[in-house]
Design an enzyme around this catalytic site. Structure first.
Site, PDB file in Angstrom:
ATOM      1  N   PRO A 197       2.978  10.583  -2.815  1.00  0.00           N
ATOM      2  CA  PRO A 197       3.999  11.521  -2.340  1.00  0.00           C
ATOM      3  C   PRO A 197       3.561  12.973  -2.524  1.00  0.00           C
ATOM      4  O   PRO A 197       2.666  13.271  -3.309  1.00  0.00           O
ATOM      5  CB  PRO A 197       5.205  11.213  -3.231  1.00  0.00           C
ATOM      6  CG  PRO A 197       4.927   9.889  -3.834  1.00  0.00           C
ATOM      7  CD  PRO A 197       3.436   9.770  -3.919  1.00  0.00           C
TER       8      PRO A 197
ATOM      9  N   GLU B 235       0.847  -1.189   0.000  1.00  0.00           N
ATOM     10  CA  GLU B 235       0.000   0.000   0.000  1.00  0.00           C
ATOM     11  C   GLU B 235       0.879   1.234   0.000  1.00  0.00           C
ATOM     12  O   GLU B 235       1.844   1.320   0.767  1.00  0.00           O
ATOM     13  CB  GLU B 235      -0.903  -0.004   1.229  1.00  0.00           C
ATOM     14  CG  GLU B 235      -1.823   1.214   1.291  1.00  0.00           C
ATOM     15  CD  GLU B 235      -2.814   1.127   2.430  1.00  0.00           C
ATOM     16  OE1 GLU B 235      -3.787   0.360   2.291  1.00  0.00           O
ATOM     17  OE2 GLU B 235      -2.610   1.801   3.446  1.00  0.00           O
ATOM     18  N   TYR B 236       0.527   2.184  -0.849  1.00  0.00           N
ATOM     19  CA  TYR B 236       1.321   3.406  -0.973  1.00  0.00           C
ATOM     20  C   TYR B 236       0.443   4.638  -0.793  1.00  0.00           C
ATOM     21  O   TYR B 236      -0.706   4.674  -1.240  1.00  0.00           O
ATOM     22  CB  TYR B 236       1.994   3.471  -2.351  1.00  0.00           C
ATOM     23  CG  TYR B 236       2.940   2.326  -2.583  1.00  0.00           C
ATOM     24  CD1 TYR B 236       4.179   2.287  -1.955  1.00  0.00           C
ATOM     25  CD2 TYR B 236       2.585   1.279  -3.419  1.00  0.00           C
ATOM     26  CE1 TYR B 236       5.045   1.223  -2.157  1.00  0.00           C
ATOM     27  CE2 TYR B 236       3.451   0.215  -3.624  1.00  0.00           C
ATOM     28  CZ  TYR B 236       4.672   0.193  -2.990  1.00  0.00           C
ATOM     29  OH  TYR B 236       5.522  -0.856  -3.188  1.00  0.00           O
ATOM     30  N   PHE B 237       1.037   5.638  -0.152  1.00  0.00           N
ATOM     31  CA  PHE B 237       0.420   6.945  -0.005  1.00  0.00           C
ATOM     32  C   PHE B 237       1.017   7.840  -1.085  1.00  0.00           C
ATOM     33  O   PHE B 237       2.239   7.808  -1.287  1.00  0.00           O
ATOM     34  CB  PHE B 237       0.724   7.537   1.375  1.00  0.00           C
ATOM     35  CG  PHE B 237       0.197   6.701   2.503  1.00  0.00           C
ATOM     36  CD1 PHE B 237      -1.090   6.878   2.980  1.00  0.00           C
ATOM     37  CD2 PHE B 237       0.987   5.716   3.080  1.00  0.00           C
ATOM     38  CE1 PHE B 237      -1.575   6.089   4.021  1.00  0.00           C
ATOM     39  CE2 PHE B 237       0.513   4.921   4.111  1.00  0.00           C
ATOM     40  CZ  PHE B 237      -0.776   5.110   4.575  1.00  0.00           C
TER      41      PHE B 237
ATOM     42  N   TRP C 292      -6.226   7.412  -1.036  1.00  0.00           N
ATOM     43  CA  TRP C 292      -6.925   8.607  -1.508  1.00  0.00           C
ATOM     44  C   TRP C 292      -6.964   9.569  -0.339  1.00  0.00           C
ATOM     45  O   TRP C 292      -7.523   9.252   0.701  1.00  0.00           O
ATOM     46  CB  TRP C 292      -8.332   8.180  -1.909  1.00  0.00           C
ATOM     47  CG  TRP C 292      -9.260   9.183  -2.468  1.00  0.00           C
ATOM     48  CD1 TRP C 292     -10.016  10.084  -1.772  1.00  0.00           C
ATOM     49  CD2 TRP C 292      -9.601   9.354  -3.838  1.00  0.00           C
ATOM     50  NE1 TRP C 292     -10.797  10.806  -2.624  1.00  0.00           N
ATOM     51  CE2 TRP C 292     -10.558  10.376  -3.915  1.00  0.00           C
ATOM     52  CE3 TRP C 292      -9.185   8.746  -5.019  1.00  0.00           C
ATOM     53  CZ2 TRP C 292     -11.111  10.801  -5.118  1.00  0.00           C
ATOM     54  CZ3 TRP C 292      -9.741   9.167  -6.206  1.00  0.00           C
ATOM     55  CH2 TRP C 292     -10.683  10.182  -6.248  1.00  0.00           C
TER      56      TRP C 292
ATOM     57  N   ARG D 270     -15.798   4.961   3.507  1.00  0.00           N
ATOM     58  CA  ARG D 270     -16.545   6.097   4.025  1.00  0.00           C
ATOM     59  C   ARG D 270     -15.578   7.173   4.469  1.00  0.00           C
ATOM     60  O   ARG D 270     -15.755   8.343   4.181  1.00  0.00           O
ATOM     61  CB  ARG D 270     -17.440   5.672   5.181  1.00  0.00           C
ATOM     62  CG  ARG D 270     -18.256   6.853   5.728  1.00  0.00           C
ATOM     63  CD  ARG D 270     -18.845   6.561   7.061  1.00  0.00           C
ATOM     64  NE  ARG D 270     -17.743   6.538   8.024  1.00  0.00           N
ATOM     65  CZ  ARG D 270     -17.818   6.014   9.212  1.00  0.00           C
ATOM     66  NH1 ARG D 270     -18.910   5.448   9.616  1.00  0.00           N
ATOM     67  NH2 ARG D 270     -16.785   6.039  10.026  1.00  0.00           N
ATOM     68  N   GLY D 271     -14.562   6.774   5.179  1.00  0.00           N
ATOM     69  CA  GLY D 271     -13.588   7.723   5.696  1.00  0.00           C
ATOM     70  C   GLY D 271     -14.071   8.358   6.985  1.00  0.00           C
ATOM     71  O   GLY D 271     -15.250   8.307   7.325  1.00  0.00           O
ATOM     72  N   ASP D 272     -13.162   8.942   7.705  1.00  0.00           N
ATOM     73  CA  ASP D 272     -13.491   9.601   8.957  1.00  0.00           C
ATOM     74  C   ASP D 272     -13.807  11.064   8.717  1.00  0.00           C
ATOM     75  O   ASP D 272     -13.132  11.730   7.939  1.00  0.00           O
ATOM     76  CB  ASP D 272     -12.317   9.504   9.936  1.00  0.00           C
ATOM     77  CG  ASP D 272     -12.025   8.072  10.329  1.00  0.00           C
ATOM     78  OD1 ASP D 272     -12.994   7.286  10.463  1.00  0.00           O
ATOM     79  OD2 ASP D 272     -10.853   7.725  10.480  1.00  0.00           O
TER      80      ASP D 272
END
Length: 102
Positions: free
Chosen positions: A7, A3-5, A35, A93-95
């Site tokens: 940059p 998994e990558y965030f 995302w 959903r996300g926080d």
């Protein structure tokens, strides 16, 4: 899987593609690209997902966080994924932002 965030810089993106080229040698089943909250990295997430499939031949799971952003941002992300042939979407959903209920 890996998994990558996305940059924060172009230099970071170039480095990430180098890392992905090495990690593909491990034959992961897929790679995830996150995302950012509120769609803050939506364009870069889509671009990384698309290029990773094309350049590195790896199956991609593209995250799509659906909170604290407009419907149009979500729609654009889905349309871009479809156009790029990305079939695996991790819809979250996300926080909510601190202090908000939704």
């Amino acid at each position: 899987s890996f998994e990558y965030f996305p940059p924060r810089t172009e230099e970071g993106v170039a480095k990430l593609h180098g890392v992905i080229a090495e990690m593909v040698k491990q034959k992961p089943m897929f790679m995830d690209f996150t995302w950012g909250a509120g769609g803050s990295t939506s364009d870069l997430t889509l671009d990384l997902s698309k290029k990773s499939q094309e350049q590195h031949g790896v199956m991609v799971n593209m995250h799509l966080t659906c909170t604290n952003q407009s419907k149009e941002v979500c729609d654009a992300g889905l349309a871009g994924a479809k156009e790029a042939g990305i079939c695996n979407i991790v819809a979250l959903r996300g926080d909510p932002p601190k202090g908000q209920d939704r």
